[in-house]
Design a protein around this motif. Structure first.
Motif, mmCIF file in Angstrom:
data_model
loop_
_atom_site.group_PDB
_atom_site.id
_atom_site.type_symbol
_atom_site.label_atom_id
_atom_site.label_comp_id
_atom_site.label_asym_id
_atom_site.label_seq_id
_atom_site.Cartn_x
_atom_site.Cartn_y
_atom_site.Cartn_z
ATOM 1 N N VAL A 540 -42.339 -31.207 11.444
ATOM 2 C CA VAL A 540 -40.951 -31.029 11.011
ATOM 3 C C VAL A 540 -40.116 -32.138 11.647
ATOM 4 O O VAL A 540 -39.650 -32.019 12.785
ATOM 5 N N SER A 541 -39.921 -33.234 10.921
ATOM 6 C CA SER A 541 -39.242 -34.402 11.490
ATOM 7 C C SER A 541 -37.778 -34.124 11.804
ATOM 8 O O SER A 541 -37.178 -34.798 12.653
ATOM 9 N N GLU A 542 -37.193 -33.124 11.132
ATOM 10 C CA GLU A 542 -35.790 -32.795 11.403
ATOM 11 C C GLU A 542 -35.578 -32.390 12.859
ATOM 12 O O GLU A 542 -34.487 -32.586 13.411
ATOM 13 N N ALA A 543 -36.612 -31.826 13.482
ATOM 14 C CA ALA A 543 -36.487 -31.432 14.885
ATOM 15 C C ALA A 543 -36.321 -32.658 15.773
ATOM 16 O O ALA A 543 -35.502 -32.672 16.701
ATOM 17 N N LEU A 544 -37.082 -33.709 15.498
ATOM 18 C CA LEU A 544 -36.955 -34.940 16.273
ATOM 19 C C LEU A 544 -35.617 -35.617 15.992
ATOM 20 O O LEU A 544 -34.964 -36.144 16.912
ATOM 21 N N ASP A 545 -35.189 -35.605 14.752
ATOM 22 C CA ASP A 545 -33.874 -36.166 14.411
ATOM 23 C C ASP A 545 -32.769 -35.434 15.177
ATOM 24 O O ASP A 545 -31.813 -36.058 15.664
ATOM 25 N N GLU A 546 -32.903 -34.118 15.282
ATOM 26 C CA GLU A 546 -31.900 -33.322 15.989
ATOM 27 C C GLU A 546 -31.857 -33.686 17.465
ATOM 28 O O GLU A 546 -30.780 -33.788 18.070
ATOM 29 N N ALA A 547 -33.026 -33.892 18.072
ATOM 30 C CA ALA A 547 -33.073 -34.256 19.485
ATOM 31 C C ALA A 547 -32.347 -35.577 19.722
ATOM 32 O O ALA A 547 -31.552 -35.712 20.670
ATOM 33 N N ALA A 548 -32.609 -36.567 18.879
ATOM 34 C CA ALA A 548 -31.942 -37.868 19.020
ATOM 35 C C ALA A 548 -30.437 -37.732 18.810
ATOM 36 O O ALA A 548 -29.626 -38.305 19.555
ATOM 37 N N LYS A 549 -30.063 -36.958 17.817
ATOM 38 C CA LYS A 549 -28.642 -36.766 17.503
ATOM 39 C C LYS A 549 -27.897 -36.135 18.674
ATOM 40 O O LYS A 549 -26.770 -36.550 19.006
ATOM 41 N N GLN A 550 -28.509 -35.142 19.315
ATOM 42 C CA GLN A 550 -27.824 -34.456 20.409
ATOM 43 C C GLN A 550 -27.553 -35.397 21.578
ATOM 44 O O GLN A 550 -26.508 -35.308 22.226
ATOM 45 N N PHE A 551 -28.465 -36.315 21.854
ATOM 46 C CA PHE A 551 -28.215 -37.255 22.947
ATOM 47 C C PHE A 551 -26.984 -38.110 22.669
ATOM 48 O O PHE A 551 -26.154 -38.343 23.557
ATOM 49 N N LEU A 552 -26.854 -38.577 21.459
ATOM 50 C CA LEU A 552 -25.707 -39.413 21.131
ATOM 51 C C LEU A 552 -24.411 -38.606 21.154
ATOM 52 O O LEU A 552 -23.353 -39.117 21.557
ATOM 53 N N LEU A 553 -24.480 -37.338 20.759
ATOM 54 C CA LEU A 553 -23.294 -36.488 20.800
ATOM 55 C C LEU A 553 -22.911 -36.140 22.238
ATOM 56 O O LEU A 553 -21.730 -36.180 22.605
ATOM 57 N N PHE A 554 -23.886 -35.775 23.059
ATOM 58 C CA PHE A 554 -23.590 -35.448 24.453
ATOM 59 C C PHE A 554 -23.028 -36.668 25.182
ATOM 60 O O PHE A 554 -22.168 -36.541 26.057
ATOM 61 N N ARG A 555 -23.522 -37.849 24.816
ATOM 62 C CA ARG A 555 -22.995 -39.076 25.418
ATOM 63 C C ARG A 555 -21.493 -39.192 25.160
ATOM 64 O O ARG A 555 -20.722 -39.559 26.058
ATOM 65 N N LYS A 556 -21.081 -38.833 23.973
ATOM 66 C CA LYS A 556 -19.668 -38.936 23.608
ATOM 67 C C LYS A 556 -18.793 -38.063 24.503
ATOM 68 O O LYS A 556 -17.677 -38.447 24.871
ATOM 69 N N TYR A 557 -19.294 -36.904 24.886
ATOM 70 C CA TYR A 557 -18.487 -35.960 25.654
ATOM 71 C C TYR A 557 -18.626 -36.133 27.172
ATOM 72 O O TYR A 557 -17.665 -35.893 27.913
ATOM 73 N N LEU A 558 -19.811 -36.503 27.646
ATOM 74 C CA LEU A 558 -20.098 -36.401 29.075
ATOM 75 C C LEU A 558 -20.283 -37.736 29.793
ATOM 76 O O LEU A 558 -20.270 -37.767 31.033
ATOM 77 N N TYR A 559 -20.453 -38.823 29.073
ATOM 78 C CA TYR A 559 -20.754 -40.104 29.718
ATOM 79 C C TYR A 559 -19.530 -40.626 30.461
ATOM 80 O O TYR A 559 -18.401 -40.581 29.956
ATOM 81 N N MET A 560 -19.767 -41.110 31.694
ATOM 82 C CA MET A 560 -18.723 -41.711 32.528
ATOM 83 C C MET A 560 -19.003 -43.214 32.576
ATOM 84 O O MET A 560 -19.763 -43.683 33.430
ATOM 85 N N PRO A 561 -18.442 -44.002 31.651
ATOM 86 C CA PRO A 561 -18.876 -45.394 31.460
ATOM 87 C C PRO A 561 -18.622 -46.287 32.663
ATOM 88 O O PRO A 561 -19.376 -47.249 32.881
ATOM 89 N N GLU A 562 -17.586 -46.009 33.452
ATOM 90 C CA GLU A 562 -17.301 -46.881 34.591
ATOM 91 C C GLU A 562 -18.459 -46.891 35.588
ATOM 92 O O GLU A 562 -18.769 -47.923 36.188
ATOM 93 N N GLU A 563 -19.101 -45.735 35.765
ATOM 94 C CA GLU A 563 -20.206 -45.644 36.722
ATOM 95 C C GLU A 563 -21.560 -45.499 36.037
ATOM 96 O O GLU A 563 -22.587 -45.476 36.700
ATOM 97 N N ARG A 564 -21.552 -45.363 34.715
ATOM 98 C CA ARG A 564 -22.778 -45.236 33.919
ATOM 99 C C ARG A 564 -23.603 -44.014 34.347
ATOM 100 O O ARG A 564 -24.808 -44.075 34.519
ATOM 101 N N ILE A 565 -22.922 -42.905 34.503
ATOM 102 C CA ILE A 565 -23.548 -41.627 34.839
ATOM 103 C C ILE A 565 -22.886 -40.538 33.996
ATOM 104 O O ILE A 565 -21.960 -40.820 33.231
ATOM 105 N N MET A 566 -23.329 -39.298 34.153
ATOM 106 C CA MET A 566 -22.862 -38.206 33.302
ATOM 107 C C MET A 566 -22.070 -37.171 34.097
ATOM 108 O O MET A 566 -22.454 -36.782 35.209
ATOM 109 N N SER A 567 -20.990 -36.699 33.509
ATOM 110 C CA SER A 567 -20.321 -35.505 34.022
ATOM 111 C C SER A 567 -21.234 -34.308 33.785
ATOM 112 O O SER A 567 -21.953 -34.247 32.785
ATOM 113 N N HIS A 568 -21.184 -33.357 34.699
ATOM 114 C CA HIS A 568 -22.039 -32.180 34.537
ATOM 115 C C HIS A 568 -21.648 -31.377 33.300
ATOM 116 O O HIS A 568 -22.505 -30.988 32.503
#
Length: 746
Positions: A540-568
């Motif tokens: 079921v390739s949609e499962a792998l697509d979903e995994a990749a998609k979630q990383f890009l979405l979580f990056r939008k909300y949690l990434y702290m670009p100045e330090e290149r780390i993530m908010s909890h």
């Protein structure tokens, strides 16, 4: 530098750089400390106190005693066994005036506000002592209500099992409660002795545990199932022959209707009419399964049976240890004539039985007592506010930290070519999955399951993704189709049941809970590794697509670009991230991203962005590595203690990034990974394989002080043991790769 023990006691001092031996010590210590103790079976009355969907014991005495008069009293009583000192939060919803006694001390008396607001919740913190702990509730009936709801906070995680008091009910699960009386007989008097007879205090205690004379006069199947013409019931016991050698055994008795008998799978009697029977069979020393099939005609049905060798009785015994019962027989029925199963189908306790092939109703093994079934309970770890309690086995538990532990054991067993380690991990998984069908039935019957609580009451990714991923990893060892039935259920929850923002990002609604309307970096591990493995096994390739998609979405909300780390956490109630880069939350992120990159095809459209993201994160984390090789609990706060689990996750991820060719500055991360592992073996892993410096399971906050001062470390915390093995395994593989580099296709 944070110190957890004298460096002389470290695994590195004893073993040096022998990483495989270090892994052996880690795995063997864990297995030795967590022996394969299965679920405990107990007698339980369906007419007793059940739990609701939140795990609260329903002590609504007004519903049980509708004839009760205002001013009358009833009592509820239960025991809790604790193998050590434990701390647990419990909740009350009062339906009327109550008093709660804990170990004979009055701990809580309801207020008028509590009593007239049945939806109000009162929280108490209890310190359980080693041994027996007594829970006693006095309830007074008023026009507003009678009784209460009681249970542990987060019941599917903080498991509170109660047992019946009194010698007559020793080993039974569940509460006892008394019929209403006009006066409080314990006012100014000692509470009843839980280890004495229930007859000593003159009360009528329920649920009822004995048949009356009329019921006892009936044949056993008639007594248990009523008149069921054309239906069949099965009974299972064991002959317990204590005589050495092989001798002739006489089995005789009376059949009230047609009767079939199997001994160790061999048909030894097919008795078609009512009457006496006797058969002689050869019997060797030991325990032997005896299965009976009784068929109901138009008259009372059932049987009586005994066995002997010469003049000596061969005792019967239960085929499964069941606490709280002396009778040696288990019964299941009534099954329709169209249900045809083999002997092997019946001599087991890990399944339920369809009563009719044309209906969905199912049954399980019961006892020859009023309304009483056998019920498996998870009684190992987790009578605690903590995720990990040091002296109790975690075996047979389904939860997310143990998902990482199982993964670590599987990888370590494979690397060391230790089949015993991989088998132990597989057995742990199967102890949960083999009982999955039963646990669904258990929830339907009793309101809240006694095993597999998180899997059955699936509500969030914590409940399913991590252990589900480990289960699919174990699928490589044994293609157990039971795994896939559960995996499909988890996948359906993720795709169709899980909360999402408008852009499709996973988040937690958790209404009226502390984590209401939030997104957690942790949930990348609780979802994406499972999705990757599910895609690989099912196609079921949609499962792998979903995994990749979630990383890009979580990056939008949690990434702290100045330090290149993530908010909890991102808190949607305030519309902002917390801005606190908790170490393990970031570890979950990077750990999970390596799983996705390994699974993602080279031509996948999200791959370039995810490889870039991986390099950004690795660079940010490498900048914050302490001189010791470890990372801080709050990554950008050097005053925070140095924490082991996030360090292991970064070491694991860096090593994989080098081996698979994802990192653009490999030498930098080779050095960082090896430095991290060196620090862990000097600072966090002692010579006995104990893991130190792992912070306990977290909530979240907008202040670093919560993570630094409230989330303290726990020795051998389940959040750290598995990832320590995974990190060590990857360091071994990295060293092997450095000696003979292999090009990994992207």
């Amino acid at each position: 530098m944070t110190t957890y023990f004298n460096e002389q006691d470290s695994i590195q001092t004893r073993l040096g750089k022998d990483n495989k031996q270090t892994l052996k010590v880690l795995a063997d210590r864990y297995i030795g400390a967590n022996p394969p103790v299965p679920f405990a079976f107990r007698a339980f009355s369906r007419g007793g106190v059940l739990q609701n969907v939140k795990g609260m014991f329903d002590l609504d005495l007004g519903r049980r005693f509708p004839e009760a008069k205002p001013g009358q009293f009833s009592y509820a009583y239960a025991l809790v066994w604790s193998d050590g000192e434990r701390n647990l939060d419990v909740l009350f919803n009062c339906l009327g005036p109550i008093q709660f006694y804990f170990n004979d001390e009055l701990m809580y008396r309801s207020t008028v506000i509590d009593e007239i607001k049945p939806d109000a919740t009162v929280k108490l913190n209890l310190d359980f002592v080693k041994g027996w702990n007594r829970l006693f509730i006095k309830a007074k009936h008023t026009a507003a209500g009678f009784g209460c709801l009681f249970g542990s906070d987060e019941a599917k995680v903080r498991i509170l099992n109660v047992l019946a008091p009194f010698t007559e009910r020793l080993g039974h699960a569940g509460w006892v409660f008394s019929s209403p009386i006009d006066h409080d007989i314990f006012e100014g008097r000692s509470l009843p002795d839980a280890m004495s007879s229930e007859k000593n205090n003159g009360l009528r205690w329920l649920p009822n545990r004995e048949w009356d004379e009329n019921e006892l006069s009936l044949p056993n199947c008639e007594r248990l199932f009523g008149r069921q013409p054309g239906k069949q019931a099965f009974a299972w016991t064991q002959l317990n022959n204590l005589r050495p050698g092989r001798e002739a055994c006489l089995i005789k008795g009376y059949a009230a209707g047609a009767l079939t008998v199997w001994l160790e799978g061999k048909l030894v009697l097919d008795h078609t009419e009512e009457g006496n029977f006797h058969i002689e069979v050869p019997l060797t020393y030991g325990q032997h399964n005896l299965l009976i099939r009784s068929v109901c005609g138009n008259n009372p049905w059932g049987f009586a049976l005994e066995a002997s060798i010469g003049e000596e009785v061969v005792p019967l015994r239960l085929p499964k240890q069941v606490h709280g019962v002396a009778d040696p027989w288990l019964y299941v029925g009534p099954l329709a004539a169209n249900v045809s199963l083999s002997y092997e189908d019946f001599v087991q306790t890990d399944r339920v039985y369809t009563l009719d092939v044309n209906a969905e109703e199912k049954a399980y093994w019961r006892l020859d007592c009023p309304d009483t079934w056998i019920r498996p309970y998870y009684e190992n770890a987790m009578l605690s506010n903590k995720w990990t309690v040091g002296n109790v086995t975690n075996y047979a538990r389904w939860d997310y930290p143990l998902g990482v532990t199982i993964y670590g054991l599987l990888q370590t067993g494979r690397l060391l070519e230790r089949a015993d380690i991989t088998q132990y991990a597989l057995d742990h998984v199967q102890s949960c999955t083999d009982m999955f069908g039963y646990s669904l039935w258990d929830r339907e019957q009793y309101g809240f399951p006694a095993i597999n609580q998180q899997l059955v009451m699936m509500k969030m990714l914590d409940n399913c993704g991590s252990f589900g991923s480990a289960m699919l990893e174990a699928y490589q060892e044994d293609e157990d189709q039971g795994f896939m039935a559960i995996a499909n259920r988890i996948a359906n929850f993720i795709f169709h049941g899980l909360e999402r923002k408008e852009d499709g990002a996973f988040y937690r609604i958790c209404q009226d809970e502390y984590s209401e309307n939030t997104m957690w970096a942790d949930d990348l591990y609780m979802s994406t590794p499972f999705l990757c493995r599910y895609a690989r096994i099912t196609g079921v390739s949609e499962a792998l697509d979903e995994a990749a998609k979630q990383f890009l979405l979580f990056r939008k909300y949690l990434y702290m670009p100045e330090e290149r780390i993530m908010s909890h956490v991102f808190d949607f109630k305030y519309g902002i991230p917390t801005g606190i880069p908790w170490g393990r939350g970031n570890g979950w992120t990077l750990f999970s991203l390596t799983e996705v990159l390994e699974a993602l095809p080279a031509a996948h459209e999200a791959r370039p962005a995810l490889v870039d993201f991986f390099n950004e994160l690795c660079g940010g984390y490498a900048d914050l590595q302490a001189e010791s090789g470890l990372w801080h609990q709050v990554l950008n706060d050097t005053d925070a203690y140095e924490e082991a689990s996030c360090t292991a996750m970064f070491a694991y991820s860096f090593a994989r990034g080098v081996r698979f060719g994802w990192l653009r500055e490999p030498q930098r991360f080779i050095e960082a990974a090896l430095k991290a592992w060196d620090g862990l073996t000097r600072i966090a892993i002692d010579a006995q394989g104990n893991v130190h410096g792992v912070c306990s399971g977290s909530r979240y906050a907008f202040t670093a002080d919560y993570y630094k001062k409230d989330l303290l470390t726990v020795k051998n915390d389940n959040h750290g043991v598995g990832i320590m093995m995974l990190a060590g395994s990857e360091v071994v593989k990295l060293n092997q790769w450095l000696a003979d580099p292999l090009e990994v296709a992207q």
